[in-house]
Design an enzyme around this catalytic site. Structure first.
Site, PDB file in Angstrom:
ATOM      1  N   LYS A 105     -15.716   0.872  -4.076  1.00  0.00           N
ATOM      2  CA  LYS A 105     -14.436   1.002  -4.804  1.00  0.00           C
ATOM      3  C   LYS A 105     -14.666   0.621  -6.249  1.00  0.00           C
ATOM      4  CE  LYS A 105     -10.050   1.986  -3.969  1.00  0.00           C
ATOM      5  NZ  LYS A 105      -9.497   2.850  -2.926  1.00  0.00           N
ATOM      6  N   GLY A 216       6.723   2.880  -2.823  1.00  0.00           N
ATOM      7  CA  GLY A 216       5.688   3.637  -3.541  1.00  0.00           C
ATOM      8  C   GLY A 216       5.962   5.117  -3.381  1.00  0.00           C
TER       9      GLY A 216
HETATM   10  P1  NAD Z   1      -0.214   6.651  -7.337  1.00  0.00           P
HETATM   11  O1  NAD Z   1      -0.660   6.093  -8.622  1.00  0.00           O
HETATM   12  O2  NAD Z   1      -0.136   8.131  -7.208  1.00  0.00           O
HETATM   13  O3  NAD Z   1       1.220   6.038  -6.934  1.00  0.00           O
HETATM   14  C1  NAD Z   1       1.463   4.676  -6.876  1.00  0.00           C
HETATM   15  C2  NAD Z   1       2.951   4.487  -6.633  1.00  0.00           C
HETATM   16  O4  NAD Z   1       3.209   3.097  -6.434  1.00  0.00           O
HETATM   17  C3  NAD Z   1       3.834   4.932  -7.793  1.00  0.00           C
HETATM   18  O5  NAD Z   1       4.990   5.548  -7.287  1.00  0.00           O
HETATM   19  C4  NAD Z   1       4.215   3.619  -8.462  1.00  0.00           C
HETATM   20  O6  NAD Z   1       5.440   3.689  -9.157  1.00  0.00           O
HETATM   21  C5  NAD Z   1       4.329   2.742  -7.227  1.00  0.00           C
HETATM   22  N1  NAD Z   1       4.290   1.315  -7.517  1.00  0.00           N
HETATM   23  C6  NAD Z   1       3.446   0.642  -8.346  1.00  0.00           C
HETATM   24  N2  NAD Z   1       3.782  -0.667  -8.341  1.00  0.00           N
HETATM   25  C7  NAD Z   1       4.838  -0.794  -7.496  1.00  0.00           C
HETATM   26  C8  NAD Z   1       5.636  -1.884  -7.066  1.00  0.00           C
HETATM   27  N3  NAD Z   1       5.397  -3.116  -7.512  1.00  0.00           N
HETATM   28  N4  NAD Z   1       6.646  -1.653  -6.180  1.00  0.00           N
HETATM   29  C9  NAD Z   1       6.886  -0.409  -5.717  1.00  0.00           C
HETATM   30  N5  NAD Z   1       6.155   0.650  -6.090  1.00  0.00           N
HETATM   31  C10 NAD Z   1       5.156   0.459  -6.969  1.00  0.00           C
HETATM   32  O7  NAD Z   1      -1.201   6.029  -6.239  1.00  0.00           O
HETATM   33  P2  NAD Z   1      -1.518   6.586  -4.782  1.00  0.00           P
HETATM   34  O8  NAD Z   1      -2.772   7.373  -4.876  1.00  0.00           O
HETATM   35  O9  NAD Z   1      -0.294   7.165  -4.185  1.00  0.00           O
HETATM   36  O10 NAD Z   1      -1.900   5.231  -4.033  1.00  0.00           O
HETATM   37  C11 NAD Z   1      -0.915   4.424  -3.385  1.00  0.00           C
HETATM   38  C12 NAD Z   1      -1.601   3.587  -2.322  1.00  0.00           C
HETATM   39  O11 NAD Z   1      -2.261   4.482  -1.399  1.00  0.00           O
HETATM   40  C13 NAD Z   1      -2.696   2.657  -2.817  1.00  0.00           C
HETATM   41  O12 NAD Z   1      -2.728   1.491  -2.034  1.00  0.00           O
HETATM   42  C14 NAD Z   1      -3.962   3.447  -2.595  1.00  0.00           C
HETATM   43  O13 NAD Z   1      -5.113   2.611  -2.494  1.00  0.00           O
HETATM   44  C15 NAD Z   1      -3.605   4.101  -1.280  1.00  0.00           C
HETATM   45  N6  NAD Z   1      -4.438   5.263  -0.967  1.00  0.00           N
HETATM   46  C16 NAD Z   1      -4.433   6.362  -1.771  1.00  0.00           C
HETATM   47  C17 NAD Z   1      -5.259   7.434  -1.447  1.00  0.00           C
HETATM   48  C18 NAD Z   1      -5.270   8.706  -2.252  1.00  0.00           C
HETATM   49  O14 NAD Z   1      -5.961   9.650  -1.834  1.00  0.00           O
HETATM   50  N7  NAD Z   1      -4.552   8.806  -3.342  1.00  0.00           N
HETATM   51  C19 NAD Z   1      -6.093   7.364  -0.313  1.00  0.00           C
HETATM   52  C20 NAD Z   1      -6.040   6.224   0.494  1.00  0.00           C
HETATM   53  C21 NAD Z   1      -5.208   5.186   0.151  1.00  0.00           C
END
Ligand code: NAD
Length: 413
Positions: A105, A216
């Site tokens: 990571k 989120g």
């Molecule tokens: P992203 O940047 O697209 O979205 C993040 C979201 O979280 C946004 O809507 C933001 O406004 C919100 N957010 C941030 N701080 C917040 C808070 N304090 N309270 C509520 N909402 C909040 O990111 P993503 O890719 O959707 O990732 C989200 C989660 O999913 C992370 O934990 C990431 O590790 C996990 N994840 C993502 C992927 C992927 O392929 N994108 C894969 C596995 C896991």
């Protein structure tokens, strides 16, 4: 109250699974820390002509089963322990879905909301230059995570290939389609979670009239909300970094996505009530989907959770303490290392396509993803039953045993 530390959470989970599966000390000691941890600082010229120095990390946790694999997070709160924790979870996750990869990571300490597009590109290029020696299709393969996306992956690929002087599209995944990205990668994390959610709903007998709340609403959260909305689930609360929008009658997710595109947030959505972020989980939702950051459900708020099912789209959203309370209450938790593994599963399929320079239709990719996720779900469930434990520990049993066996096979025990 003790400050949350994601990596301490990881080490406690590992100690717990060691006892459950009877893991030998020689392997356990090696799994307690990343194999390598790189910290870099790199200069970026800002639009005003001044140099700003950014800090970034890359943690390479374990590569017994294949090259390190894991996303790059751009967030102001990125820190060493968070990156280490996320790389450990990637190690177990790739093993749970049985793809030939290890866990890594990366992250950069940056508030992307304060950068212009040109500055963001220079940060992305600067970071990949700083870590270029330790990444590559057969070493360590990055991908998107919070506040990084396919466009940023495209810039990073371009920078890396310019340094290498040749095309090497398999060095990064989650790329734009034109640069060797895979069909369905954009919503793969959400789609994979949807497959596991369907199976979990069947296990506990919830029906499609169940209500759902999201914490989120980014790549992972908004895509899953759309999939569930189209299936007929009633989404009653959605929060993002600015606050929550709540409507007990159900929210039109297509319209909310449009609202977020134009205003940048889910708050102030017409016909819904706007509340502070933490209120989201206090709604009477049957299914709770954490889809933002770690430490979302903790000892301060765990008692207010009313959900019967939690599907962890985010990594590490529930602290160990809260996890124990929820298990006692009989809440079924589909753990992160299974629930959100669809992203890395399709990243792996992207690498396979890059290696063969042969590209599949969306239907083919989704068919393979469904098979990977459903197999993993059933294998995790089997381990949960075998050890009479939670789904989380069932997933840990499956993942950690596979990593441990690869280490033994390498003579590392
Ligand atoms: P992203 O940047 O697209 O979205 C993040 C979201 O979280 C946004 O809507 C933001 O406004 C919100 N957010 C941030 N701080 C917040 C808070 N304090 N309270 C509520 N909402 C909040 O990111 P993503 O890719 O959707 O990732 C989200 C989660 O999913 C992370 O934990 C990431 O590790 C996990 N994840 C993502 C992927 C992927 O392929 N994108 C894969 C596995 C896991």
């Amino acid at each position: 109250m003790k400050k949350y530390n994601a990596f301490e959470n990881v080490q406690e989970q590992l100690k717990e699974i060691k006892e459950i599966i009877g893991l030998e000390d020689n392997i356990f000691e090696q799994l307690l820390k990343p194999q390598k941890m790189l910290e870099v600082s790199f200069p970026v010229k800002m639009d005003n002509g001044k140099i700003e120095v950014f800090t970034g990390y890359r943690s390479q946790y374990n590569d017994a089963r294949g090259p390190y694999k894991g996303g790059i997070r751009f967030h102001k709160k990125v820190n060493v322990d968070e990156v280490k924790a996320l790389s450990a979870w990637m190690t177990w996750k790739t093993a749970v879905v049985n793809i030939p990869l290890g866990g890594g990571k990366g992250g950069v300490v940056v508030d992307v909301k304060k950068l212009s597009e040109a500055e963001l590109e220079r940060v992305a290029r600067g970071y990949i230059r700083a870590i270029q020696k330790i990444v590559g299709h057969d070493i360590d393969i990055p991908a998107p995570d919070i506040y990084t996306d396919s466009k940023i992956m495209g810039w990073m690929l371009d920078e890396y290939e310019m340094m290498a002087g040749r095309h090497m599209s398999g060095m990064i995944t989650g790329k734009p389609l034109n640069l060797g990205g895979s069909k369905a990668r954009g919503f793969a994390t959400a789609q994979g979670a949807a497959y596991t959610l369907d199976l979990a709903v069947d296990k506990i007998g919830l029906d499609k009239n169940s209500t759902v709340a999201f914490n989120g609403f980014g790549n992972a959260g908004a895509n899953l909300a759309k999939i569930l909305f189209d299936k007929g689930y009633k989404i009653i609360a959605v929060s993002d970094s600015k606050g929550s929008t709540v409507n007990c009658m159900g929210i039109d997710i297509d319209d909310l996505i449009k609202h977020k595109k134009t205003t940048g947030s889910v708050v102030d959505y017409k016909g819904s009530e706007t509340l502070s972020g933490q209120h989201c989980m206090e709604q009477d939702a049957d299914i709770l989907i954490p889809a933002a950051l770690e430490d979302y459900v903790n000892e301060k708020n765990v008692e207010s959770i009313k959900a019967k099912l939690i599907v962890e789209l985010a990594n590490g959203p529930i602290t160990n303490h809260a996890d124990k309370i929820l298990n006692k209450k009989g809440v079924l938790i589909v753990p992160d290392i299974l629930a959100n593994a669809g992203g890395v599963a399709v990243s792996y399929l992207e690498q396979v396509q890059n290696a063969y320079a042969l590209y599949w239709t969306e239907e083919e990719v989704l068919g393979r993803l469904k098979e990977i996720m459903e197999t993993a779900f059933e294998e995790v469930w089997q381990e949960k039953e075998n050890y009479q434990t939670s789904m989380r520990m069932g997933a840990y049993a499956l993942g950690v045993k596979r990593v441990a066996q690869a280490m033994r096979d390498r003579g590392k025990s």
